[in-house]
Design a protein around this motif. Sequence first.
Motif, PDB file in Angstrom:
ATOM      1  N   ALA A  37     -23.295  11.195 -86.397  1.00 11.35           N
ATOM      2  CA  ALA A  37     -24.576  10.790 -86.978  1.00 11.35           C
ATOM      3  C   ALA A  37     -24.515   9.390 -87.582  1.00 11.35           C
ATOM      4  N   TRP A  38     -23.349   8.998 -88.125  1.00 15.17           N
ATOM      5  CA  TRP A  38     -23.219   7.759 -88.888  1.00 15.17           C
ATOM      6  C   TRP A  38     -22.957   6.533 -88.031  1.00 15.17           C
ATOM      7  N   THR A  39     -22.203   6.689 -86.972  1.00 16.68           N
ATOM      8  CA  THR A  39     -21.755   5.522 -86.222  1.00 16.68           C
ATOM      9  C   THR A  39     -22.917   4.697 -85.679  1.00 16.68           C
ATOM     10  N   SER A  40     -22.747   3.395 -85.663  1.00 11.75           N
ATOM     11  CA  SER A  40     -23.717   2.534 -84.993  1.00 11.75           C
ATOM     12  C   SER A  40     -23.649   2.829 -83.503  1.00 11.75           C
ATOM     13  N   ILE A  41     -24.781   2.988 -82.874  1.00  9.55           N
ATOM     14  CA  ILE A  41     -24.797   3.331 -81.457  1.00  9.55           C
ATOM     15  C   ILE A  41     -25.381   2.178 -80.660  1.00  9.55           C
ATOM     16  N   LYS A  42     -24.722   1.860 -79.560  1.00 14.27           N
ATOM     17  CA  LYS A  42     -25.134   0.734 -78.737  1.00 14.27           C
ATOM     18  C   LYS A  42     -25.520   1.232 -77.352  1.00 14.27           C
ATOM     19  N   GLU A  43     -26.578   0.666 -76.804  1.00 12.75           N
ATOM     20  CA  GLU A  43     -26.946   1.012 -75.437  1.00 12.75           C
ATOM     21  C   GLU A  43     -25.829   0.585 -74.485  1.00 12.75           C
ATOM     22  N   GLY A  44     -25.671   1.368 -73.426  1.00 13.38           N
ATOM     23  CA  GLY A  44     -24.619   1.058 -72.473  1.00 13.38           C
ATOM     24  C   GLY A  44     -23.634   2.211 -72.370  1.00 13.38           C
ATOM     25  N   ARG A  45     -22.357   1.889 -72.313  1.00 11.14           N
ATOM     26  CA  ARG A  45     -21.335   2.911 -72.097  1.00 11.14           C
ATOM     27  C   ARG A  45     -20.567   3.205 -73.380  1.00 11.14           C
ATOM     28  N   SER A  46     -20.402   4.497 -73.650  1.00 11.78           N
ATOM     29  CA  SER A  46     -19.601   4.941 -74.789  1.00 11.78           C
ATOM     30  C   SER A  46     -18.441   5.788 -74.285  1.00 11.78           C
ATOM     31  N   LEU A  47     -17.371   5.793 -75.049  1.00 14.20           N
ATOM     32  CA  LEU A  47     -16.188   6.595 -74.734  1.00 14.20           C
ATOM     33  C   LEU A  47     -15.806   7.410 -75.962  1.00 14.20           C
ATOM     34  N   ASP A  48     -15.700   8.732 -75.786  1.00 15.31           N
ATOM     35  CA  ASP A  48     -15.283   9.635 -76.853  1.00 15.31           C
ATOM     36  C   ASP A  48     -13.843  10.053 -76.573  1.00 15.31           C
ATOM     37  N   ILE A  49     -12.915   9.591 -77.400  1.00 20.17           N
ATOM     38  CA  ILE A  49     -11.491   9.889 -77.226  1.00 20.17           C
ATOM     39  C   ILE A  49     -11.132  11.131 -78.024  1.00 20.17           C
ATOM     40  N   GLY A  50     -10.610  12.151 -77.335  1.00 18.89           N
ATOM     41  CA  GLY A  50     -10.302  13.414 -77.990  1.00 18.89           C
ATOM     42  C   GLY A  50     -11.579  14.152 -78.316  1.00 18.89           C
ATOM     43  N   SER A  51     -12.384  14.386 -77.288  1.00 12.68           N
ATOM     44  CA  SER A  51     -13.758  14.854 -77.487  1.00 12.68           C
ATOM     45  C   SER A  51     -13.881  16.323 -77.854  1.00 12.68           C
ATOM     46  N   GLY A  52     -12.766  17.067 -77.824  1.00  7.92           N
ATOM     47  CA  GLY A  52     -12.828  18.465 -78.235  1.00  7.92           C
ATOM     48  C   GLY A  52     -13.808  19.253 -77.391  1.00  7.92           C
ATOM     49  N   THR A  53     -14.680  19.987 -78.037  1.00  7.70           N
ATOM     50  CA  THR A  53     -15.655  20.800 -77.300  1.00  7.70           C
ATOM     51  C   THR A  53     -16.983  20.078 -77.071  1.00  7.70           C
ATOM     52  N   GLY A  54     -17.007  18.766 -77.281  1.00  8.54           N
ATOM     53  CA  GLY A  54     -18.149  17.965 -76.872  1.00  8.54           C
ATOM     54  C   GLY A  54     -19.170  17.637 -77.941  1.00  8.54           C
ATOM     55  N   LEU A  55     -18.891  17.977 -79.189  1.00  8.66           N
ATOM     56  CA  LEU A  55     -19.872  17.800 -80.259  1.00  8.66           C
ATOM     57  C   LEU A  55     -20.361  16.360 -80.368  1.00  8.66           C
ATOM     58  N   ILE A  56     -19.434  15.424 -80.591  1.00  7.88           N
ATOM     59  CA  ILE A  56     -19.830  14.030 -80.815  1.00  7.88           C
ATOM     60  C   ILE A  56     -20.446  13.439 -79.554  1.00  7.88           C
TER      61      ILE A  56
END
Length: 216
Positions: free
Chosen positions: A12-31
């Motif tokens: 919820a807190w992170t600044s989000i940018k249009e384009g491509r994002s990468l979630d490292i260690g994404s667990g069960t997909g929450l973030i």
Amino acid sequence: MKVGTDGVLLGAWTSIKEGRSLDIGSGTGLITIMLAQRNERVFIDAIELDTNAFKESLENINSCDWSNRIIVYNCPIQNFQTDKKYDLIISNPPFFIDSTKAPNSERNSARHTDNLPFNDLINSVIRLLNPDGIFSLVLPVTESEKLIELAQGNNLFLNRKCIVKPNPTKPSKRVLMEFSFQQKEIIKEELTIETETRHQYTKEYISLTKDFYLKF
């Protein structure tokens, strides 16, 4: 370990940018799912080492409304090969370095740094982040200080941080952080999750996370 406060806060807190994002260690997909919900112009690659978590993330992502913008990979980030560069790299990484381990190997993998030492995490970010991209993560206070020092030694600079307290009477437990390759004046924030009454949440916490909790 499916839905934790750390992950909800970071997503919820992170600044989000249009384009491509990468979630490292994404667990069960929450973030990953939170990022997709927040911006319809974001495409997310998610990396998860643990096979069971990977399978559960596929189930969760395929059930959400934004699955067409998400790809999940079952591999360690150290072995992830791609020509892509990412506008946002986000991680709720394992953080225990020298502590007693639980009998459950999956829980150990999610909580201890054996499979993702901070050095490997920083090196992966440097390899995959766009020159003007953001690296965002959450850590306990002590571990955050170690990572900030390590990142700065690799020309990855802290730009924004939020100190998180469980309630007004307890010390800070977590730090939300954003890094980039640009050295800037650090934006400093604070957030308290609960009031002095258990399970009574502050207005600031509700405002930040209400889009992701049905009970809010």
